[in-house]
Design a protein around this motif. Structure first.
Motif, mmCIF file in Angstrom:
data_model
loop_
_atom_site.group_PDB
_atom_site.id
_atom_site.type_symbol
_atom_site.label_atom_id
_atom_site.label_comp_id
_atom_site.label_asym_id
_atom_site.label_seq_id
_atom_site.Cartn_x
_atom_site.Cartn_y
_atom_site.Cartn_z
ATOM 1 N N GLY A 168 -8.627 12.212 5.660
ATOM 2 C CA GLY A 168 -8.083 11.705 6.770
ATOM 3 C C GLY A 168 -8.908 10.232 7.078
ATOM 4 O O GLY A 168 -10.625 11.060 6.973
ATOM 5 N N ARG A 169 -8.662 9.805 8.043
ATOM 6 C CA ARG A 169 -9.502 8.335 7.769
ATOM 7 C C ARG A 169 -10.277 8.700 9.362
ATOM 8 O O ARG A 169 -9.338 8.501 10.305
ATOM 9 C CB ARG A 169 -8.582 7.236 7.726
ATOM 10 N N ARG A 170 -11.540 8.304 9.155
ATOM 11 C CA ARG A 170 -12.684 8.496 10.248
ATOM 12 C C ARG A 170 -13.518 7.335 10.090
ATOM 13 O O ARG A 170 -14.344 7.341 8.800
ATOM 14 C CB ARG A 170 -13.055 10.358 9.768
ATOM 15 N N SER A 178 -21.285 7.514 10.627
ATOM 16 C CA SER A 178 -21.011 8.274 10.597
ATOM 17 C C SER A 178 -20.089 9.277 9.868
ATOM 18 O O SER A 178 -19.118 10.448 10.039
ATOM 19 C CB SER A 178 -19.964 7.867 12.144
ATOM 20 N N GLY A 179 -19.085 8.969 8.999
ATOM 21 C CA GLY A 179 -18.096 8.814 7.379
ATOM 22 C C GLY A 179 -18.619 9.030 6.707
ATOM 23 O O GLY A 179 -20.016 9.131 6.908
ATOM 24 N N ASP A 180 -17.924 10.498 6.044
ATOM 25 C CA ASP A 180 -18.233 10.676 4.949
ATOM 26 C C ASP A 180 -18.238 9.333 3.174
ATOM 27 O O ASP A 180 -17.897 8.043 3.544
ATOM 28 C CB ASP A 180 -17.255 11.654 4.020
ATOM 29 N N ALA A 181 -18.564 9.835 2.134
ATOM 30 C CA ALA A 181 -18.880 8.283 0.951
ATOM 31 C C ALA A 181 -17.637 7.641 1.307
ATOM 32 O O ALA A 181 -17.041 6.549 0.789
ATOM 33 C CB ALA A 181 -18.949 9.293 -0.634
ATOM 34 N N VAL A 182 -16.241 8.437 0.611
ATOM 35 C CA VAL A 182 -15.031 7.997 0.672
ATOM 36 C C VAL A 182 -14.768 7.141 1.993
ATOM 37 O O VAL A 182 -14.013 5.363 1.844
ATOM 38 C CB VAL A 182 -14.015 8.921 0.208
ATOM 39 N N ASN A 183 -14.473 7.036 3.082
ATOM 40 C CA ASN A 183 -14.970 6.616 4.807
ATOM 41 C C ASN A 183 -15.716 5.336 4.492
ATOM 42 O O ASN A 183 -15.019 4.424 4.928
ATOM 43 C CB ASN A 183 -14.747 7.416 5.191
ATOM 44 N N LYS A 184 -16.907 5.794 4.767
ATOM 45 C CA LYS A 184 -17.807 4.755 4.515
ATOM 46 C C LYS A 184 -17.267 3.946 3.442
ATOM 47 O O LYS A 184 -17.488 1.755 4.023
ATOM 48 C CB LYS A 184 -18.821 4.914 3.786
#
Length: 322
Positions: A168-170, A178-184
Motif C-alpha cells: 500500500g501507499r505509505r 518514513s516509507g519503504d524503497a518503492v514508496n520513496k
C-alpha cells in the motif's frame, strides 16, 4: 525619443517563427551571456554561440549564471526562460510565457468556469490516462472512484512484474525516509513529474491554479497534468528503481526519470496534451498560429472583439492618440 507604442519594423523576435524553433535547450554549469543577437554559454570547455531566435524555451539548470544582457535578448526574441533542477526534473521559477497569445489561458478559464465543460475536460483527462475505458457518462465522484481503482491495479501489476512487495501507499509529508524503497521512489518520481508539468504549464502561459480534477491549490492544474503520466511513466519507473536496490532511491529515481523524459520526449507530449484538452475543437496547427499572434483587441458586446488603438468615443472611429 520614441513613444511606448512605436516599434521598429523588425525585431529579433521576428527572425524565426515559433513553429521553426527548437522546443527547448537545457544548459547547466555555465555562464550565459549575450553576443549580438545570440546568447553564449561559457564553461570549462569553451564558449558556445546559440542564436536566441531559435530557442523556444531555455531551461537553466544547476550551476548556471545568466547576465542582464542575455535576459534582454531572450526577452526580445520571445523565448521563455525557466529555472529548473537537473535536466528539468524540478521547477523553481520562470520568466514570461513562450506564447504571445492569451488563447490557451482564455480557453482554460472558459472551460474551467462552466460546470459542464469542466467535467468534460476531467473526463478527457481520464480518457488520456485510460484509453480502454469510456468515461462519458461517469459523474465526478465516479471518475474519482474509477481512477483510484485503476491506480491500485497499476500498483499491483507493477509489483507482480518486478517482484517488489507492495503493501500500500505509505507517505508522510515532509518525511521522505518514513516509507519503504518503492514508496520513496514513487514520491520522488511524483515530485519530478510535478516539476516537468509546471515548466510546461508556465511556458504555455496557462494558469497553474485552475485545475479540472484538483482544486483549491495554486498548482491544481499542474497536478492534473502530472497525473496524466502517473500510471504510464511514474509508477512503473519507481518499481524498476526499487527492484534494483534499496539505497539512494531518491537520487536514482531522479536520474532514471530524467533519462525517461528525454527518451519519451515527454515535454513535447505535455504540450500536445494540454492544447488538446483546452482547445479540443481547434484544427491542427491553429494553436501554433495563435501563439505566433502578437495582437491586442478590445472586448465588445455579444462576444465580439474589435481592434485596439482606436477611439470609439466618436461617430467615426479614429486612431487613438496614445
Amino acid at each position: 525619443m520614441t513613444t511606448v507604442g512605436k516599434r521598429p519594423a523588425l525585431t529579433p523576435r521576428h527572425l524565426t517563427r515559433t513553429a521553426d524553433r527548437l522546443s527547448f535547450i537545457y544548459l547547466e554549469r555555465c555562464t550565459v551571456h549575450r553576443d549580438a543577437n545570440a546568447i553564449t554559454a561559457e564553461d570549462a570547455d569553451g564558449t558556445t554561440h546559440i542564436p536566441s531566435a531559435t530557442i523556444g524555451t531555455l531551461l537553466l539548470g544547476p550551476g548556471t549564471r545568466v547576465t542582464h544582457q542575455a535576459m534582454s535578448v531572450l526577452g526580445e526574441t520571445g523565448a521563455c526562460v525557466i529555472w529548473v533542477g537537473e535536466h528539468g526534473v524540478r521547477y523553481y521559477a520562470g520568466g514570461r510565457a513562450l506564447s504571445r497569445s492569451a488563447a490557451l489561458l482564455e480557453a482554460q478559464a472558459t472551460q474551467w468556469a462552466n460546470v459542464r465543460s469542466r467535467i468534460a475536460v476531467a473526463r478527457a483527462m481520464y480518457r488520456l490516462r485510460f484509453p480502454d475505458e469510456d468515461p462519458a457518462r461517469l459523474t465526478r465522484h465516479e471518475l474519482l472512484g474509477r481512477e483510484g481503482t485503476r491506480v491500485r491495479d497499476c500498483y499491483r501489476a507493477q509489483s507482480a512484474r518486478t517482484g517488489v512487495p507492495w503493501n500500500g501507499r505509505r507517505y508522510t509529508p515532509g518525511d521522505f525516509t518514513s516509507g519503504d524503497a518503492v514508496n520513496k521512489a514513487i514520491t520522488a518520481a511524483a515530485q519530478c513529474m510535478y516539476g516537468v508539468a509546471h515548466a510546461v504549464v508556465a511556458s504555455l502561459g496557462c494558469s497553474p491554479g485552475l485545475g479540472f480534477v484538483h482544486s483549491g491549490h495554486e498548482l491544481s492544474f499542474v497536478l492534473d497534468i502530472a497525473d496524466l503520466y502517473k500510471t504510464d511513466i511514474g509508477i512503473p519507473l519507481a518499481f524498476d528503481v526499487a527492484a534494483e536496490a534499496d539505497e539512494d532511491v531518491g537520487s536514482r529515481t531522479r536520474r532514471a526519470l530524467r533519462d525517461r523524459i528525454n527518451e519519451t520526449r515527454l515535454l513535447e507530449r505535455c504540450v500536445r496534451d494540454i492544447k488538446g484538452l483546452l482547445l479540443p475543437d481547434s484544427p491542427a496547427g491553429a494553436s501554433e498560429s495563435a501563439e505566433n499572434t502578437d495582437r491586442v483587441t478590445l472586448q465588445s458586446d455579444r462576444g465580439l472583439n474589435v481592434a485596439s488603438g482606436v477611439n470609439y468615443g466618436t461617430d467615426e472611429p479614429e486612431a487613438a492618440t496614445w
